[in-house]
Design an enzyme around this catalytic site. Structure first.
Site, PDB file in Angstrom:
ATOM      1  N   GLY A  84     -11.425 -13.640 -22.146  1.00 58.74           N
ATOM      2  CA  GLY A  84     -10.649 -12.826 -23.073  1.00 58.74           C
ATOM      3  C   GLY A  84     -11.333 -12.573 -24.399  1.00 58.74           C
TER       4      GLY A  84
ATOM      5  N   CYS B   3       6.195   7.627  -2.721  1.00 59.05           N
ATOM      6  CA  CYS B   3       5.077   8.571  -2.707  1.00 59.05           C
ATOM      7  C   CYS B   3       5.429   9.756  -1.809  1.00 59.05           C
ATOM      8  CB  CYS B   3       3.815   7.877  -2.192  1.00 59.05           C
ATOM      9  SG  CYS B   3       2.448   9.011  -1.868  1.00 59.05           S
TER      10      CYS B   3
ATOM     11  N   CYS C 138       2.724   9.569   1.378  1.00 57.82           N
ATOM     12  CA  CYS C 138       2.702   8.462   2.342  1.00 57.82           C
ATOM     13  C   CYS C 138       3.996   7.661   2.335  1.00 57.82           C
ATOM     14  CB  CYS C 138       1.504   7.549   2.078  1.00 57.82           C
ATOM     15  SG  CYS C 138       1.705   6.445   0.671  1.00 57.82           S
TER      16      CYS C 138
ATOM     17  N   CYS D 134       0.780   8.626  -4.730  1.00 59.58           N
ATOM     18  CA  CYS D 134       0.068   7.402  -5.070  1.00 59.58           C
ATOM     19  C   CYS D 134      -1.119   7.745  -5.965  1.00 59.58           C
ATOM     20  CB  CYS D 134      -0.495   6.726  -3.818  1.00 59.58           C
ATOM     21  SG  CYS D 134       0.733   6.060  -2.715  1.00 59.58           S
TER      22      CYS D 134
ATOM     23  N   CYS E  23      -3.356   5.500  -0.355  1.00 58.30           N
ATOM     24  CA  CYS E  23      -2.509   6.568   0.187  1.00 58.30           C
ATOM     25  C   CYS E  23      -3.110   7.121   1.492  1.00 58.30           C
ATOM     26  CB  CYS E  23      -2.376   7.684  -0.840  1.00 58.30           C
ATOM     27  SG  CYS E  23      -1.008   8.821  -0.535  1.00 58.30           S
TER      28      CYS E  23
END
Lengths: 285, 187
Positions: free
Chosen positions: A31, A240, A243, A265, A271
């Site tokens: 980080g 979606c 899909c 997607c 997808c």
């Protein structure tokens, strides 16, 4: 074939050593943003020069490389970076998430869970999560060293007082291993829960801002929130259109001049794979 | 100048250092795992692993401290020829290499500053053998816990207590390496 006019993976060896040392320190201090001497790349700043330099330092000729831009394999940025390394490093490229050993990404984490054999490289525009709250680098550096992150909570609180909820929807700040507040790059906050405890190594490169940071696998990453306003990973409330996936992150696409729209997607590989497996959404042809 | 000074470097630097770096990175990202590393044939007493790490990470920008037996003419000449790294004492080094006994005491190495914790030394510790047994490790990079043969437990606990400051360790033996970043809890 590798383009013989360039060193393997474009960068010279001394530059790669410098980047590699920064990556190792980044992994050792999860980080924390490690300064590095970012190079000019044959693409403008803001087009993923940080991610490209990290990828160049990490790639081996045996790697299979995938690039996504907001989840898509077929957008300009993704296509050009993929062909850049195909040419300068001679690596195999793929669009399939599970086939890739190194994935460079702009602003998404693939839907498919990554494995221990994969490396995810993020392109980062502004690595400093406190930058829009405090423009001076000397001050933000001090704030990180003193673990003084009150300002970030004030920002999230102001969201709540203005909108009734935390309106930050991307580049949502996280705290790593209880120490450093980190910008996860502008991924949607939908992707935040995937940052922690990921099996793959995550590397972040900011070219213009000259910073590299990292998350080792299985690192604790917590999205900042409040007890009474807990973090929520949100997405458009639709399946979606192509899909039919209910669980994936969606892009809203305007399809005509009459207000027509569809949700698809954002992860094109996910997808495509679902469509190939026979799943169909309501807008599928 | 001796022949061994000129030989033993990477034959194909770009590709070999890329592979070597991946081993080092995997080790640093997953403390407790053992990684194979190859490419360098350094003069004694350096191991192949330590030599490969030095060739992969060191150059004219990185002061190196050779501790104990590692500080011999053969190693000095080899390192100078292949990396150009300046030699220095422990208090100003970015990398140090030697046995655990030779590297001690750890208090003399730079541990970084609170604003720049990355400005700390990386110690390459030459070990007799490396096995995944002994001290228990936990922390970032480790799913539940891992085990690694360490030369000391207390020293690494003290190093962990300095976080985010601290030293990072690469343990080498033969052509294998493991790593112990400052974040790892050792018990």
């Amino acid at each position: 074939m590798t383009d013989q006019d360039y060193n393997f993976a474009y960068l010279d060896e001394q530059t790669k050593r410098m980047i590699r040392r920064a990556i190792l320190k980044g992994l050792a201090i999860p980080g924390y943003q490690v300064p590095f001497a970012s190079r000019e790349m044959p693409m403008p700043y803001g087009w993923g020069t940080g991610g490209v330099q990290v990828s160049a330092a990490v790639l081996t000729p045996e790697d299979t490389f995938k690039v996504i831009d907001q989840g898509a394999d077929d957008t300009t940025n993704a296509v050009s970076i993929r062909s850049f390394f195909q040419r300068t490093a001679g690596v195999t490229t793929t669009t399939k998430t599970s086939d890739a050993s190194v994935i460079q990404t702009r602003h998404r984490i693939p839907e498919e869970a990554l494995t221990e054999d994969q490396i995810l490289v993020y392109q980062v525009p502004i690595p400093e999560p406190l930058r829009f709250l405090e423009p001076r680098e000397s001050e933000t550096r001090k704030m990180h060293s003193l673990e003084e992150y009150g300002l970030m909570h004030v920002k999230l609180y102001e969201d709540i007082s203005r909108h009734g909820h935390i309106a930050t929807s991307y580049a949502y700040p996280v705290k790593v291993e209880g120490r450093y507040v980190m910008d996860p790059s502008p991924i949607p906050k939908f992707d935040n829960p995937k940052l922690g405890d990921m099996a793959a190594i995550q590397l972040f490169g900011a070219g213009r801002e000259q910073r590299i940071y990292a998350l080792p696998p299985y690192t604790q990453v917590v999205s900042l929130d409040f007890e009474d306003h807990p973090f929520e990973a949100s997405k458009a409330d639709h399946p979606c259109g192509l899909c039919g996936a209910e669980e994936s992150y969606l892009d809203e696409v305007i399809v005509d001049d009459a207000g027509g729209r569809m949700f698809v997607c954002s992860d094109t590989d996910y997808c495509d794979a679902r469509q190939a497996a026979g799943y169909k959404g309501k807008d599928a042809a | 100048m001796q022949a061994e000074t000129l030989s033993g470097g990477f034959a194909n630097p770009a590709v070999q250092s890329a592979h070597a770096f991946r081993s080092v990175m995997e080790a640093m990202a997953r403390p407790g795992t053992l990684q194979d590393i190859a490419g360098a044939e350094p003069p004694a007493p350096l191991s192949k692993a330590a030599g490969s790490v030095l060739l992969t990470l060191c150059d004219t920008d990185t002061p190196v401290y050779l501790a104990g037996d590692a500080d011999c003419d053969a190693v000095r000449a080899w390192l100078a020829f292949h990396t150009g790294a300046p030699l220095t004492g422990p208090s100003h080094c970015m990398f140090a290499v030697g046995t655990w006994e030779a590297l001690n005491p750890l208090s003399v190495y730079p541990v970084g500053t609170s604003e720049y914790p990355d400005r700390s030394a990386t110690l390459i510790v030459e070990c007799e053998a490396l096995t995944q047994s002994g001290a228990t490790l936990s922390g970032p990079g480790i799913k539940t816990n891992a085990a690694l043969s360490l030369p000391s437990v207390q020293a690494f606990q003290q190093n962990r207590a300095l976080f985010p400051l601290g030293l990072d360790f690469i343990l080498t033996s033969g052509s294998q390496l493991a790593a112990l970043p400052r974040t790892t809890e050792v018990s």
